[in-house]
Scaffold this active site. Structure first.
Site, PDB file in Angstrom:
ATOM      1  CE  LYS A  51      -4.266  -1.949   2.139  1.00 36.69           C
ATOM      2  NZ  LYS A  51      -5.234  -1.699   3.108  1.00 36.69           N
ATOM      3  CG  ASP A  87      -7.697   0.893   3.483  1.00 36.12           C
ATOM      4  OD1 ASP A  87      -8.496  -0.149   3.292  1.00 36.12           O
ATOM      5  OD2 ASP A  87      -6.610   0.779   3.183  1.00 36.12           O
ATOM      6  CB  ALA A 115      -5.143  -0.863   6.648  1.00 36.00           C
TER       7      ALA A 115
END
Length: 201
Positions: A51, A87, A115
């Site tokens: 991510k 998220d 996240a």
């Protein structure tokens, strides 16, 4: 998968959602191939552990992705790859649907990955009173805390991922604890585990 069900609902019969496992050393090659016109890729989701690293291979970022420093969704606009982070907004929407308003609340987030970043910045934007980042790697937690405090001065602090330290750092009172580590993920090596002992919650 829920994505394929959504495509079927809208009768997008020619759109397919698949799960691909991409190793860290192949991420740049994968992203480059997604740009190719004949690849037919409209976009892709990104999960652990890519991510944050995927950002360097993208052309631009939506505001929430730029703020959080993490991307979980990439959209291909004619070869231009734009990163988004859903998220945080998704978490906030689900939280509000339960009737819980995080404004002025004390928050503990377990984890400091992609996240956790998205959720932390959305909670900060939602007016929480404090955010404690608890993580196995204090260095990584400190980076997230520093980024949060740069945008929201004095909001965040850091502690180790132990039950004692979590409660001590929060002053023994927590309004919301967010589990954002990879521990407990379905089909993962620790899917039945918790980073904090249930007896201490």
């Amino acid at each position: 998968m829920i994505h394929q069900s959504a495509f079927a609902h809208y009768e997008w019969d020619d759109v397919i959602y698949e799960s691909w496992e991409i190793g860290p050393n192949l991420l740049d090659k994968f992203v480059a191939e997604c740009r190719l016109p004949d690849a037919g890729i409209l976009g892709f989701n990104v999960t652990v552990p890519h991510k944050e690293r995927v950002i360097q291979f993208l052309d631009s970022l939506a505001p929430e992705a730029r703020l959080s420093g993490a991307v979980n969704t990439v959209v291909n606009h004619n070869g231009e790859l734009i990163g988004y982070n859903t998220d945080g907004p998704g978490f906030m929407r689900s939280l509000m649907m339960t009737g819980f308003d995080p404004k002025s609340k004390k928050i503990v987030i377990l984890g400091a990955g992609g996240a956790a970043r998205g959720i932390a910045f959305s909670l900060a934007s939602g007016g929480v009173s404090s955010i404690t980042i608890a993580n196995r790697s204090i260095e990584r937690a400190s980076r997230l805390t520093s980024d949060l405090n740069r945008e929201f001065p004095g909001l965040s602090d850091v502690c180790s991922l132990s039950s004692y330290d979590v409660w001590s750092a929060s002053g023994g009172k927590v309004d919301l604890m967010v589990q954002a580590t990879s521990m407990g993920m379905l089909n993962g090596p620790n899917q039945l585990d918790s980073p904090v002992a249930f007896s201490n919650i």
